[in-house]
Design a protein around this motif. Structure first.
Motif, PDB file in Angstrom:
ATOM      1  N   LEU A  56      77.251  32.155  49.192  1.00  0.00           N
ATOM      2  CA  LEU A  56      76.709  33.337  49.866  1.00  0.00           C
ATOM      3  C   LEU A  56      77.874  34.223  50.267  1.00  0.00           C
ATOM      4  CD1 LEU A  56      74.161  31.422  52.101  1.00  0.00           C
ATOM      5  CD2 LEU A  56      73.631  32.837  50.101  1.00  0.00           C
ATOM      6  N   TYR A  57      77.955  35.396  49.658  1.00  0.00           N
ATOM      7  CA  TYR A  57      79.097  36.252  49.970  1.00  0.00           C
ATOM      8  C   TYR A  57      78.652  37.595  50.515  1.00  0.00           C
ATOM      9  CZ  TYR A  57      78.189  38.575  45.474  1.00  0.00           C
ATOM     10  OH  TYR A  57      77.600  39.250  44.428  1.00  0.00           O
ATOM     11  N   HIS A  58      79.447  38.128  51.406  1.00  0.00           N
ATOM     12  CA  HIS A  58      79.165  39.455  51.951  1.00  0.00           C
ATOM     13  C   HIS A  58      80.142  40.471  51.367  1.00  0.00           C
ATOM     14  CE1 HIS A  58      77.605  42.428  54.684  1.00  0.00           C
ATOM     15  NE2 HIS A  58      78.838  42.754  55.020  1.00  0.00           N
ATOM     16  N   THR A  59      81.387  40.045  51.204  1.00  0.00           N
ATOM     17  CA  THR A  59      82.373  40.904  50.550  1.00  0.00           C
ATOM     18  C   THR A  59      82.754  40.232  49.233  1.00  0.00           C
ATOM     19  OG1 THR A  59      84.114  39.755  51.760  1.00  0.00           O
ATOM     20  CG2 THR A  59      83.307  41.814  52.710  1.00  0.00           C
ATOM     21  N   PRO A  60      83.155  41.027  48.246  1.00  0.00           N
ATOM     22  CA  PRO A  60      83.408  40.433  46.924  1.00  0.00           C
ATOM     23  C   PRO A  60      84.437  39.294  46.951  1.00  0.00           C
ATOM     24  CG  PRO A  60      83.380  42.823  46.788  1.00  0.00           C
ATOM     25  CD  PRO A  60      83.309  42.486  48.245  1.00  0.00           C
ATOM     26  N   ASP A  61      85.417  39.368  47.855  1.00  0.00           N
ATOM     27  CA  ASP A  61      86.428  38.300  47.874  1.00  0.00           C
ATOM     28  C   ASP A  61      85.882  36.978  48.416  1.00  0.00           C
ATOM     29  OD1 ASP A  61      86.212  39.432  50.392  1.00  0.00           O
ATOM     30  OD2 ASP A  61      88.253  38.906  50.948  1.00  0.00           O
ATOM     31  N   GLN A  62      84.666  37.001  48.973  1.00  0.00           N
ATOM     32  CA  GLN A  62      84.046  35.752  49.439  1.00  0.00           C
ATOM     33  C   GLN A  62      83.254  35.072  48.326  1.00  0.00           C
ATOM     34  OE1 GLN A  62      81.686  37.127  52.731  1.00  0.00           O
ATOM     35  NE2 GLN A  62      83.394  37.049  54.166  1.00  0.00           N
ATOM     36  N   ILE A 127      74.391  39.228  55.638  1.00  0.00           N
ATOM     37  CA  ILE A 127      74.886  38.517  56.827  1.00  0.00           C
ATOM     38  C   ILE A 127      76.409  38.380  56.728  1.00  0.00           C
ATOM     39  CG2 ILE A 127      74.698  36.393  58.191  1.00  0.00           C
ATOM     40  CD1 ILE A 127      72.070  38.048  57.980  1.00  0.00           C
ATOM     41  N   THR A 128      77.101  38.713  57.814  1.00  0.00           N
ATOM     42  CA  THR A 128      78.565  38.712  57.762  1.00  0.00           C
ATOM     43  C   THR A 128      79.169  37.374  58.169  1.00  0.00           C
ATOM     44  OG1 THR A 128      78.594  39.698  59.954  1.00  0.00           O
ATOM     45  CG2 THR A 128      78.816  41.200  58.092  1.00  0.00           C
ATOM     46  N   TYR A 129      78.476  36.609  59.020  1.00  0.00           N
ATOM     47  CA  TYR A 129      78.978  35.282  59.380  1.00  0.00           C
ATOM     48  C   TYR A 129      77.810  34.352  59.703  1.00  0.00           C
ATOM     49  CZ  TYR A 129      78.104  36.805  64.137  1.00  0.00           C
ATOM     50  OH  TYR A 129      77.497  37.267  65.263  1.00  0.00           O
ATOM     51  N   TRP A 130      78.116  33.059  59.656  1.00  0.00           N
ATOM     52  CA  TRP A 130      77.059  32.053  59.819  1.00  0.00           C
ATOM     53  C   TRP A 130      77.471  31.016  60.844  1.00  0.00           C
ATOM     54  CZ3 TRP A 130      72.735  32.813  56.712  1.00  0.00           C
ATOM     55  CH2 TRP A 130      72.896  33.688  55.628  1.00  0.00           C
ATOM     56  N   ASN A 159      80.508  32.068  54.980  1.00  0.00           N
ATOM     57  CA  ASN A 159      81.480  32.397  56.026  1.00  0.00           C
ATOM     58  C   ASN A 159      81.077  31.791  57.373  1.00  0.00           C
ATOM     59  OD1 ASN A 159      83.690  33.569  57.263  1.00  0.00           O
ATOM     60  ND2 ASN A 159      82.609  35.507  57.658  1.00  0.00           N
ATOM     61  N   MET A 160      81.292  30.472  57.506  1.00  0.00           N
ATOM     62  CA  MET A 160      80.985  29.757  58.758  1.00  0.00           C
ATOM     63  C   MET A 160      82.056  30.103  59.787  1.00  0.00           C
ATOM     64  SD  MET A 160      78.447  27.653  58.127  1.00  0.00           S
ATOM     65  CE  MET A 160      78.616  26.514  59.492  1.00  0.00           C
ATOM     66  N   ILE A 161      81.630  30.300  61.046  1.00  0.00           N
ATOM     67  CA  ILE A 161      82.661  30.563  62.054  1.00  0.00           C
ATOM     68  C   ILE A 161      82.723  29.500  63.139  1.00  0.00           C
ATOM     69  CG2 ILE A 161      82.812  33.071  61.697  1.00  0.00           C
ATOM     70  CD1 ILE A 161      81.072  33.257  64.286  1.00  0.00           C
ATOM     71  N   ASP A 162      81.746  28.599  63.199  1.00  0.00           N
ATOM     72  CA  ASP A 162      81.820  27.591  64.272  1.00  0.00           C
ATOM     73  C   ASP A 162      82.391  26.248  63.816  1.00  0.00           C
ATOM     74  OD1 ASP A 162      79.476  27.154  62.819  1.00  0.00           O
ATOM     75  OD2 ASP A 162      78.287  26.586  64.566  1.00  0.00           O
ATOM     76  N   VAL A 163      82.175  25.886  62.566  1.00  0.00           N
ATOM     77  CA  VAL A 163      82.689  24.600  62.071  1.00  0.00           C
ATOM     78  C   VAL A 163      83.248  24.778  60.660  1.00  0.00           C
ATOM     79  CG1 VAL A 163      81.134  23.114  63.419  1.00  0.00           C
ATOM     80  CG2 VAL A 163      80.395  23.965  61.179  1.00  0.00           C
ATOM     81  N   LEU A 183      84.147  29.054  54.196  1.00  0.00           N
ATOM     82  CA  LEU A 183      85.098  29.653  53.255  1.00  0.00           C
ATOM     83  C   LEU A 183      86.518  29.180  53.543  1.00  0.00           C
ATOM     84  CD1 LEU A 183      83.833  33.315  53.134  1.00  0.00           C
ATOM     85  CD2 LEU A 183      83.922  31.711  51.220  1.00  0.00           C
ATOM     86  N   ALA A 184      86.793  28.887  54.810  1.00  0.00           N
ATOM     87  CA  ALA A 184      88.140  28.444  55.186  1.00  0.00           C
ATOM     88  C   ALA A 184      88.546  27.213  54.382  1.00  0.00           C
ATOM     89  CB  ALA A 184      88.190  28.140  56.677  1.00  0.00           C
ATOM     90  N   CYS A 185      87.568  26.364  54.079  1.00  0.00           N
ATOM     91  CA  CYS A 185      87.866  25.138  53.319  1.00  0.00           C
ATOM     92  C   CYS A 185      88.143  25.427  51.851  1.00  0.00           C
ATOM     93  CB  CYS A 185      86.712  24.163  53.407  1.00  0.00           C
ATOM     94  SG  CYS A 185      86.515  23.529  55.041  1.00  0.00           S
ATOM     95  N   MET A 186      87.760  26.609  51.408  1.00  0.00           N
ATOM     96  CA  MET A 186      87.957  26.968  50.008  1.00  0.00           C
ATOM     97  C   MET A 186      89.292  27.671  49.818  1.00  0.00           C
ATOM     98  SD  MET A 186      85.237  26.023  48.658  1.00  0.00           S
ATOM     99  CE  MET A 186      84.768  24.898  49.914  1.00  0.00           C
TER     100      MET A 186
END
Ligand SMILES: [Zn+2]
Length: 395
Positions: A56-62, A127-130, A159-163, A183-186
């Motif tokens: 699930l991406y919001h911006t192309p780089d995601q 959606i910008t973050y999850w 784009n998870m922001i809590d975990v 995404l941080a894990c990727m």
């Protein structure tokens, strides 16, 4: 992770019973698995698991690439089959317990309708973050619906922001079943550098949960992870310790903090145990919670070619308006994201002069343009970092 499980338990009062049933089934299978030679039914040495990845991406780089997803699956297959080079770091005393889990994770080749698939769904989302609240698992909340969990392991990347990631345990609701990765894990594959042997272990840990493995500390002080060959330990292990760490009166070599089901850094974890293997594989015995995976058609080769990937991308970045050109009334459609409600909207004429300003109050905002002069107009609206611009013609 435990917070998530507790939350699911509090929302569903039948879940406790399902967990209980799976636990009884598991302990029966684990305790009889010494008799494998006499048993008629035998599990495959390597259990194949069809995987579908929902990006699930919001911006192309995601929009995580297939190349990165291949690395992710390669990491799972490496660690679940004890093919990781860093088994050399397992302390000698723990080496006899370290084992391959006997699983192979493969991108699905057949979708639930029997059509060809790449096993990857890339979808633009407004959606910008999850958060770890399962919204990414439903198209209705601008995520993507799970494929049948009896036949596939669902992995969502967003784009998870809590975990960094979280997973369901077997027995939880089918529509939510699977693993979510941030995404941080990727990041490593995502930015194009070469993955190293130690990457992507968050997913190894999370798929461990999907296979019913618990944290080594059993979610409590010196708690029980329901596995016999992992020593009791007081709590999770942060960072990257070395040497023996004794807790809960366990004896040398102490805590098994290099186990994938601890919280140690990726570079410092390197093993599953025989007990964990038995516990996970018990799910695939006849009648077990994950046994339908063994008859999944997800890895069959369909006759058809993969369907063309729909172009999800910028459709929602631009507001839809109707009619255009318009004479008296213009409708703006914000149904895709109710966070537009309460945001300011402005209309400018072709010279840049502000001619109207209002607050968005409805998911289908109706604007009276009867008093505007004929001509071309621009609509601007702002939400967080997102700017929306649309053009219309007044006749
Ligand atoms: Zn965990």
């Amino acid at each position: 992770m435990q917070e998530y499980a507790d939350q699911q338990l509090s929302q569903d009062n039948t879940l406790k019973n399902r967990f209980q049933e799976i636990e009884e089934f598991t302990s029966e299978k684990v305790n009889t698995s010494n008799e494998t030679a006499q048993r008629i039914y035998r599990l495959p040495e390597v259990i194949k698991v069809p995987v579908v990845v929902h990006v699930l991406y919001h911006t192309p780089d995601q929009n995580v690439s297939k190349q990165t997803i291949d690395l992710l699956l390669a990491a799972l297959n490496r660690d679940f089959n004890k093919n990781n080079a860093d088994t050399a770091n397992i302390p000698a005393a723990f080496k006899p317990f370290a084992t391959s889990m006997g699983f192979e994770f493969k991108l699905a080749t057949m979708d639930p309708k029997g059509m060809a698939t790449t096993g990857i769904i890339s979808k633009y989302t407004p959606i910008t973050y999850w958060l770890s609240d399962d919204k990414m698992k439903f198209s209705a909340s601008y995520g993507d619906d799970a494929w049948d969990s009896k036949s596939y392991l669902n992995i969502w990347i967003c784009n998870m922001i809590d975990v960094l990631g979280y997973s369901t345990f077997p027995g939880m609701a089918a529509a939510k079943d699977g693993v979510v990765m941030s995404l941080a894990c990727m990041a490593r594959g995502y930015y194009g550098t070469t993955a190293t042997v130690n990457d992507f272990r968050t997913i190894v840990h999370e798929v461990g949960h999907w296979l019913n493995l618990r944290h080594l500390w059993g979610e409590g002080y010196c708690g029980d992870d329901k596995v016999d060959d992992t020593p009791k330990q007081s709590s999770y292990t942060p960072g990257c310790p070395s040497g023996a760490r004794i807790s809960c009166n366990n004896i040398l070599p102490g805590d098994m903090y290099m186990n994938y089901m601890d919280f140690t850094n990726d570079v410092c974890m390197n093993m599953f145990t025989i007990g964990q293997r038995k516990r996970a594989r018990a799910l695939f015995e006849p009648g077990g919670a994950r046994s339908p995976i063994l008859i999944s058609k997800g890895l069959n080769i369909p006759d058809s070619e993969p369907a063309a990937v729909p172009d999800y991308y910028p459709r929602w970045l631009h507001v839809q308006l109707y009619p255009n050109p318009a004479t008296t009334e213009l409708k703006l459609f914000f149904e895709y994201d109710d966070r537009w409600k309460g945001k300011k909207l402005q209309i400018f004429d072709i010279t840049g002069k502000l001619v109207m300003s209002k607050v968005i109050t409805s998911s289908i905002e109706v604007i009276d343009i009867s008093r505007l002069n004929p001509g071309t107009y621009f609509i601007d609206a702002w939400k967080e970092e997102e700017k929306l611009r649309a053009k219309f013609i007044k006749l």
